[in-house]
Every structure is written in C-alpha cells, then in structure tokens.
Scaffold this motif. Structure first.
Motif, PDB file in Angstrom:
ATOM      1  N   LEU A  33      60.430  58.702  48.300  1.00 56.44           N
ATOM      2  CA  LEU A  33      60.884  57.544  49.058  1.00 56.44           C
ATOM      3  C   LEU A  33      62.383  57.567  49.368  1.00 56.44           C
ATOM      4  CD1 LEU A  33      58.879  54.527  47.540  1.00 56.44           C
ATOM      5  CD2 LEU A  33      58.535  55.639  49.734  1.00 56.44           C
ATOM      6  N   ALA A  34      63.028  58.715  49.232  1.00 54.78           N
ATOM      7  CA  ALA A  34      64.458  58.781  49.545  1.00 54.78           C
ATOM      8  C   ALA A  34      64.717  58.379  50.998  1.00 54.78           C
ATOM      9  CB  ALA A  34      64.990  60.189  49.284  1.00 54.78           C
ATOM     10  N   GLY A  35      63.804  58.754  51.891  1.00 53.55           N
ATOM     11  CA  GLY A  35      63.971  58.418  53.297  1.00 53.55           C
ATOM     12  C   GLY A  35      63.660  56.976  53.635  1.00 53.55           C
ATOM     13  N   ALA A  36      63.236  56.181  52.649  1.00 53.79           N
ATOM     14  CA  ALA A  36      62.896  54.777  52.881  1.00 53.79           C
ATOM     15  C   ALA A  36      64.080  53.846  52.634  1.00 53.79           C
ATOM     16  CB  ALA A  36      61.735  54.364  51.987  1.00 53.79           C
ATOM     17  N   TYR A  37      65.244  54.428  52.288  1.00 56.77           N
ATOM     18  CA  TYR A  37      66.449  53.647  52.029  1.00 56.77           C
ATOM     19  C   TYR A  37      67.583  54.131  52.932  1.00 56.77           C
ATOM     20  CZ  TYR A  37      63.981  52.393  47.734  1.00 56.77           C
ATOM     21  OH  TYR A  37      63.053  51.952  46.828  1.00 56.77           O
ATOM     22  N   TRP A  38      68.544  53.275  53.179  1.00 54.50           N
ATOM     23  CA  TRP A  38      69.721  53.655  53.956  1.00 54.50           C
ATOM     24  C   TRP A  38      70.706  54.362  53.044  1.00 54.50           C
ATOM     25  CZ3 TRP A  38      74.452  50.312  55.330  1.00 54.50           C
ATOM     26  CH2 TRP A  38      75.249  50.979  56.273  1.00 54.50           C
ATOM     27  N   ASP A  39      71.151  55.536  53.450  1.00 54.30           N
ATOM     28  CA  ASP A  39      72.097  56.284  52.622  1.00 54.30           C
ATOM     29  C   ASP A  39      73.546  56.052  53.025  1.00 54.30           C
ATOM     30  OD1 ASP A  39      72.513  57.758  54.925  1.00 54.30           O
ATOM     31  OD2 ASP A  39      71.565  59.590  54.188  1.00 54.30           O
ATOM     32  N   GLY A  40      73.781  55.127  53.959  1.00 59.23           N
ATOM     33  CA  GLY A  40      75.132  54.804  54.385  1.00 59.23           C
ATOM     34  C   GLY A  40      75.547  55.465  55.680  1.00 59.23           C
TER      35      GLY A  40
ATOM     36  N   LEU B 172      65.786  54.597  59.911  1.00 61.71           N
ATOM     37  CA  LEU B 172      65.140  53.403  59.369  1.00 61.71           C
ATOM     38  C   LEU B 172      64.630  52.501  60.488  1.00 61.71           C
ATOM     39  CD1 LEU B 172      67.261  52.094  56.337  1.00 61.71           C
ATOM     40  CD2 LEU B 172      64.938  52.987  56.286  1.00 61.71           C
ATOM     41  N   VAL B 173      65.497  52.282  61.495  1.00 67.04           N
ATOM     42  CA  VAL B 173      65.152  51.343  62.561  1.00 67.04           C
ATOM     43  C   VAL B 173      63.975  51.841  63.380  1.00 67.04           C
ATOM     44  CG1 VAL B 173      65.962  50.260  64.691  1.00 67.04           C
ATOM     45  CG2 VAL B 173      67.478  50.387  62.706  1.00 67.04           C
ATOM     46  N   PHE B 174      64.000  53.094  63.758  1.00 66.96           N
ATOM     47  CA  PHE B 174      63.002  53.598  64.705  1.00 66.96           C
ATOM     48  C   PHE B 174      61.874  54.366  64.020  1.00 66.96           C
ATOM     49  CE2 PHE B 174      66.860  52.975  67.216  1.00 66.96           C
ATOM     50  CZ  PHE B 174      66.353  52.178  68.230  1.00 66.96           C
ATOM     51  N   ARG B 175      62.209  55.461  63.347  1.00 62.26           N
ATOM     52  CA  ARG B 175      61.160  56.279  62.757  1.00 62.26           C
ATOM     53  C   ARG B 175      60.362  55.522  61.718  1.00 62.26           C
ATOM     54  NH1 ARG B 175      62.204  60.829  58.319  1.00 62.26           N
ATOM     55  NH2 ARG B 175      62.461  58.876  57.189  1.00 62.26           N
ATOM     56  N   ASN B 176      61.046  54.843  60.783  1.00 66.72           N
ATOM     57  CA  ASN B 176      60.329  54.190  59.691  1.00 66.72           C
ATOM     58  C   ASN B 176      59.525  52.986  60.170  1.00 66.72           C
ATOM     59  OD1 ASN B 176      61.827  56.088  58.315  1.00 66.72           O
ATOM     60  ND2 ASN B 176      62.197  54.783  56.561  1.00 66.72           N
ATOM     61  N   THR B 177      60.051  52.265  61.173  1.00 66.77           N
ATOM     62  CA  THR B 177      59.271  51.157  61.731  1.00 66.77           C
ATOM     63  C   THR B 177      57.979  51.677  62.354  1.00 66.77           C
ATOM     64  OG1 THR B 177      61.264  49.862  62.172  1.00 66.77           O
ATOM     65  CG2 THR B 177      59.266  49.254  63.381  1.00 66.77           C
ATOM     66  N   PHE B 178      58.083  52.782  63.099  1.00 62.09           N
ATOM     67  CA  PHE B 178      56.876  53.382  63.681  1.00 62.09           C
ATOM     68  C   PHE B 178      55.927  53.842  62.583  1.00 62.09           C
ATOM     69  CE2 PHE B 178      54.492  57.077  65.218  1.00 62.09           C
ATOM     70  CZ  PHE B 178      53.818  56.487  66.282  1.00 62.09           C
ATOM     71  N   ARG B 179      56.468  54.384  61.504  1.00 58.61           N
ATOM     72  CA  ARG B 179      55.624  54.849  60.409  1.00 58.61           C
ATOM     73  C   ARG B 179      54.912  53.696  59.713  1.00 58.61           C
ATOM     74  NH1 ARG B 179      58.797  59.758  57.413  1.00 58.61           N
ATOM     75  NH2 ARG B 179      57.295  59.194  55.803  1.00 58.61           N
ATOM     76  N   ILE B 180      55.533  52.518  59.681  1.00 54.86           N
ATOM     77  CA  ILE B 180      54.852  51.342  59.119  1.00 54.86           C
ATOM     78  C   ILE B 180      53.618  51.009  59.949  1.00 54.86           C
ATOM     79  CG2 ILE B 180      55.056  48.834  58.809  1.00 54.86           C
ATOM     80  CD1 ILE B 180      57.961  49.336  57.911  1.00 54.86           C
ATOM     81  N   PHE B 181      53.777  51.040  61.275  1.00 58.36           N
ATOM     82  CA  PHE B 181      52.638  50.748  62.147  1.00 58.36           C
ATOM     83  C   PHE B 181      51.583  51.845  62.044  1.00 58.36           C
ATOM     84  CE2 PHE B 181      55.676  47.791  63.763  1.00 58.36           C
ATOM     85  CZ  PHE B 181      54.927  46.752  64.289  1.00 58.36           C
ATOM     86  N   SER B 182      52.023  53.095  61.897  1.00 58.06           N
ATOM     87  CA  SER B 182      51.075  54.201  61.743  1.00 58.06           C
ATOM     88  C   SER B 182      50.304  54.081  60.435  1.00 58.06           C
ATOM     89  CB  SER B 182      51.818  55.545  61.784  1.00 58.06           C
ATOM     90  OG  SER B 182      52.455  55.724  63.027  1.00 58.06           O
ATOM     91  N   PHE B 183      50.975  53.603  59.398  1.00 55.28           N
ATOM     92  CA  PHE B 183      50.320  53.388  58.109  1.00 55.28           C
ATOM     93  C   PHE B 183      49.298  52.263  58.201  1.00 55.28           C
ATOM     94  CE2 PHE B 183      50.147  51.097  54.033  1.00 55.28           C
ATOM     95  CZ  PHE B 183      49.748  52.111  53.183  1.00 55.28           C
ATOM     96  N   ALA B 184      49.599  51.248  59.006  1.00 57.66           N
ATOM     97  CA  ALA B 184      48.712  50.085  59.110  1.00 57.66           C
ATOM     98  C   ALA B 184      47.332  50.475  59.597  1.00 57.66           C
ATOM     99  CB  ALA B 184      49.323  49.040  60.040  1.00 57.66           C
ATOM    100  N   TYR B 185      47.286  51.386  60.574  1.00 59.00           N
ATOM    101  CA  TYR B 185      45.984  51.778  61.113  1.00 59.00           C
ATOM    102  C   TYR B 185      46.056  53.178  61.708  1.00 59.00           C
ATOM    103  CZ  TYR B 185      41.341  51.292  63.094  1.00 59.00           C
ATOM    104  OH  TYR B 185      40.002  51.447  63.362  1.00 59.00           O
TER     105      TYR B 185
ATOM    106  N   TYR C   2      61.609  50.781  52.876  1.00 57.52           N
ATOM    107  CA  TYR C   2      61.148  50.398  54.217  1.00 57.52           C
ATOM    108  C   TYR C   2      60.588  51.657  54.872  1.00 57.52           C
ATOM    109  CZ  TYR C   2      61.364  48.482  58.987  1.00 57.52           C
ATOM    110  OH  TYR C   2      61.055  48.035  60.264  1.00 57.52           O
ATOM    111  N   ASP C   3      59.286  51.839  54.785  1.00 57.05           N
ATOM    112  CA  ASP C   3      58.663  53.046  55.303  1.00 57.05           C
ATOM    113  C   ASP C   3      57.159  52.839  55.337  1.00 57.05           C
ATOM    114  OD1 ASP C   3      58.414  55.569  56.304  1.00 57.05           O
ATOM    115  OD2 ASP C   3      59.113  56.628  54.530  1.00 57.05           O
ATOM    116  N   GLY C   4      56.466  53.752  55.992  1.00 61.73           N
ATOM    117  CA  GLY C   4      55.014  53.657  56.075  1.00 61.73           C
ATOM    118  C   GLY C   4      54.364  54.152  54.807  1.00 61.73           C
ATOM    119  N   ALA C   5      54.397  53.346  53.764  1.00 64.30           N
ATOM    120  CA  ALA C   5      53.871  53.727  52.459  1.00 64.30           C
ATOM    121  C   ALA C   5      53.213  52.516  51.812  1.00 64.30           C
ATOM    122  CB  ALA C   5      54.986  54.280  51.566  1.00 64.30           C
ATOM    123  N   ARG C   6      52.574  52.746  50.685  1.00 70.40           N
ATOM    124  CA  ARG C   6      51.772  51.715  50.013  1.00 70.40           C
ATOM    125  C   ARG C   6      52.579  50.477  49.639  1.00 70.40           C
ATOM    126  NH1 ARG C   6      51.024  55.638  44.734  1.00 70.40           N
ATOM    127  NH2 ARG C   6      53.220  55.780  44.219  1.00 70.40           N
TER     128      ARG C   6
END
Length: 491
Positions: free
Chosen positions: A252-259, A267-280, A325-329
């Motif tokens: 989950l290192a990529g699910a946090y902002w590293d500064g 976080l804004v684009f890739r991880n938001t899309f991954r949340i939707f991809s995880f949903a269905y 914040y990522d497409g994970a459980r």
C-alpha cells in the motif's frame, strides 16, 4: 408481446420475488467453493487471534491485527461452534449475502425499483464483493454496515424522526468498532449533516432542530465508540513495534502521498480510477451507467455529497498518511454510492422511449462481464496454498525430525498441521535484518537430525538466505512446490 411486457412489468413490481432471486444468486456465488481456497496469512493470523477467552482476543487483536475488535470477537463466538474454513468464513459470507438487500434498501431512497434492483444485482455479482465474502476478514461486513449506515442517514435527512436517528447512532457505533475506514464514513456523514443544516432551505425549523439534536447525540455516541476503540486497539497498533508500524514491506505504499507532485497526481487520477475498477471489475461494463447517473443527477445535492465527501475525506487522510486511498479492500465503505449512481443511470435508461431495450442491453453487458470475472476467481485455489505441503509433511515426518517453519507460514501451518510428530521450530520475523535467518538455521545443524523446511508467504530473499545457509553444510532437496508454498528436506 404485449402480454410478455405486462408480465415483466408486474414481475418488476414484486419486490420479494425479484430481490429474492438476486439475493439467491449472490448467495450461491458466495457459498460456492467457500472452503476451496486455503486460509492464507491474514486469515490464519486472525483465526489464532480469536482463540482463547474474550479478554485474550481483544489483547491479541490490539497487538497482531490492523482492525478494531468487533470482527475478532464475532469470530471467537463462531470458533466455539466449529473451525473449518467454511465455518470461519461464515461471518463474511453471511454479511456479503445480507449486503445485497441492504444495497437495495439504500438505493430505494434515491430511485424507483428498477434502478435499485440493478444496484443489488451489481453488489450480488461483483468480483470484489464475492472475494471478501469468502475471506476471513472484516471487509465484507464493513460494506454491509456502510450500506445500512448511509441508508439510515438518508432516511433521517429526508424525513427526520427519532427511530431512524437512533438507528443511525447505533450503526455509527457499530461502524467504528468494525473497520477503521468506516470511521471516515461516519465523519463524512457528520459533515454532510452540517451542510444540510446550513444550506437546505426546504426543511422547516422544527425538522432542522430535530436534526441538530440528533447530530449532537450521534457525535457523542461516535466519540464514545472512537475512544473505546482507541483504548482497546488503535493506541497499541500505532505504537512502535505494533502491527501498524512494524511491517517493512511496501504494501500500500502507493496508496499514500509521499510529498511529491507526481505522487499527488497519481493519487488524484490513477488511484481514483483504481477505486472504481475495484468496485466492479471490469469497470468498463459499469462505468457508462455510473457516468450517466452522475451527469443526470449532478445537481442533486445529497447523493452527490454522499459520493464526493467520503472520497475527499479518504483522499485527505491518504495525504496525511493516515489511511490508504487506492483500489483495495480497505475502501469497501466507498463502494455503495458508486453502485447507487450506476443505478441512477440505469433508472434514466428505463425512463426513456424504448428504455426497456436499452436497459436490457445494459444489464446484459454488466451481468456477463461481471459474472465472468467472478467465475474466474471462484475456479482457482488462490495465490497461496500450503495444504498440499502440509499433507505430504504429515505423511513423511518422523518423531525425531525437525520442522523449520518460516515466519510467514507459522499461522497457516499451525492451523493445518495437526500431527504430533516432529520438533517444530518457528522462525521469527527478521525483515529488518534478514541475515538473522541464517543464525536460526545454524542453531539447527548440531542436532544432526533430518530437517524439513516449509515456506509460504515469503518476503524478499529470505527463503534463499535460509536455503543457501543450509546448502553450504547439507544437501537440500525440494520436495514440493505449489501456489507460493515450498517444502524442502535436508539429508
């Protein structure tokens, strides 16, 4: 043709039949091969956490788990009845089945039956929902709780009453005890409630006064629950050496902002899309309905707030490195409103001329694509299967043999290996200094006995370090390898 359409319309109006069939489908998917996949590391650890008395369970959960104590306590009660894989996973399975009508219950606050059926159908067959309905973790339960929490919140906002307000407070407390992400949802609902009090001009003063009193009561209940969970679990999990800070993997290192700006962009684009991809999964089958629902209902304040505010709060928590914040459980609590907006898009299709045709095509695409992904998951034995190695070891090991169990294998091995034979040596986690594994192996050599070595859930080069150390002084033979599990023996 007219009679067929009339039959379909009458069937659609029979909620008990349609929702019952959708729930039955979801139950079949969740019960099928419930014990097919072996317990993997997280599941096996939670099993051992939940042994002993309630006090021991709470203490073990605080030091070895990454969640509040509710699920571990429920599992402790289940273990008193039985401890087969199916029995242990029964809480998650039951919660996943119950979440289907709960999703319908939530969706009906925003749309007619047709769209709410779609929401329930998506929850029933989504691969992510089926996966966590078959895992010994709290995530399926967290989705179920999130559906009820949002449903009672919406009912009370739309028509304030003490009954729904009381249920909201109860569900808020349950949410805090269930999963840490749900606390973000409770916080988000508190913000939305304040926004409603400040800007909703349609409600009269009596309704707003009742909502304010309920808001105060709900925050008090939630704060008491937060304090209790912090005292029982979180303060120990946050300490140096606790579960939350001791892991040295990059999980989950990529699910946090590293500064960095690049990390923020991801976080804004890739991880938001991954949340939707995880949903269905696959997301392309559901995304058009979601976007249609979002476009048509963009000016409807409450559903939009319920989608955006929890996402934003989770994103801010990730920027503060407090919650992923990522497409994970961990973000199961964000999924109900994604399904709701897909249902709103489906509702719009049904309202159009020839809407039944468009809706039928849409549900066929969603159903076929989603069921294929779910079938693919159900037909494999998982990524980590220690059972064949344990079965072979049980047949082969002698009383005086030594069994070296790698630390990532200890919990699952201890669950499956029931033979009294063999002197067991359980490895200690040494991720910060993996050369310590070599010292453990050196300590076994003077006994001059046959050594069996079993590995699963390995990290980095740790297995190679152990084998290289042994190979320098003894012949090491690979006996079995299957699904990220290995069994070796020295001669």
């Amino acid at each position: 043709m007219t009679q067929q359409l009339s039959f379909l319309r009458s069937l659609r109006q029979n909620t008990f039949v349609v929702l019952g069939l959708i729930t039955l489908l979801g139950a079949v998917l969740r019960l099928f091969h419930l014990d097919y996949k072996p317990l993997w590391l997280d599941e096996a650890v939670l099993y051992w956490i939940s042994k002993g008395n309630i006090s021991d369970v709470i203490i073990q959960n605080a030091t070895r788990n990454s969640a509040p104590p509710l699920f571990a306590v429920l599992l402790h009660l289940i273990i008193q009845v039985g401890d087969s894989e199916s029995m242990l996973r029964s809480i998650s399975c039951a919660a996943g089945i119950a979440a289907i009508p709960s999703m319908y219950f939530l969706a009906r606050n925003f749309m007619p039956r047709g769209g709410a059926y779609l929401c329930a159908f998506v929850a029933a067959i989504s691969q992510s929902q089926v996966i966590y309905s078959q895992q010994l973790r709290e995530y399926s339960l967290s989705f179920f709780v999130a559906c009820l929490l949002i449903a009672f919140f919406v009912r009370n906002i739309q028509k304030p009453n003490w009954k729904d307000g009381a249920m909201l407070s109860v569900m808020s407390a349950v949410a805090v005890f269930c999963q840490y992400g749900l606390s973000l949802l409770v916080f988000s609902l508190a913000i939305i409630s304040l926004l409603n009090l400040a800007f909703n001009k349609e409600q009269n003063s009596d309704a707003k006064r009742l909502l304010f009193y309920q808001w105060v009561v709900n925050q008090l209940v939630a704060l008491i629950a937060v304090f209790a969970v912090y005292s029982l679990s979180l303060k120990f999990q946050m300490q140096a050496g606790g579960f939350a800070t001791s892991a040295t993997s990059n999980y989950l290192a990529g699910a946090y902002w590293d500064g960095s700006p690049a990390s923020l962009f991801r976080l804004v684009f890739r991880n938001t899309f991954r949340i939707f991809s995880f949903a269905y999964p696959p997301i392309w089958s559901l995304l058009p309905l979601f976007l249609l629902g979002l476009a048509i209902n963009f000016k409807k304040r409450l559903p939009l707030q319920l989608l955006v505010v929890p996402l934003l709060c989770t994103f801010i928590a990730a920027c503060l490195r407090k919650y992923p914040y990522d497409g994970a459980r961990q973000i199961m609590f964000l999924l109900p409103m994604i399904y709701v907006f897909a249902g709103l898009g489906f509702t719009y299709l049904l309202s159009q001329k020839k809407g039944v045709i468009f809706a039928t095509i849409a549900i066929a695409i969603v159903g076929v694509a989603g069921l294929k992904r779910t079938k693919d998951y159900l037909m494999v034995t998982g990524d980590e299967d220690i059972r064949p190695a344990v079965r072979l070891l049980t047949k082969s090991v002698k009383t005086d043999d030594v069994i070296y169990v790698y630390n990532g294998s200890v919990s699952a091995f201890s669950y499956y290996y029931r033979s009294p034979n063999g002197h067991r040596v359980y490895s200690k986690a040494n991720r910060l200094n993996p050369q310590e594994y070599a010292k453990e192996v050196d300590a076994l050599l003077p006994a001059n006995r046959k050594i069996w070595l079993i590995f699963s859930h390995t990290y980095g080069q740790e297995r190679e370090i152990v084998l290289n150390q042994l190979s320098a002084k003894r012949k090491v033979e690979l006996v079995m390898q299957k699904k990220n599990s290995w069994l070796y023996v020295t001669r």
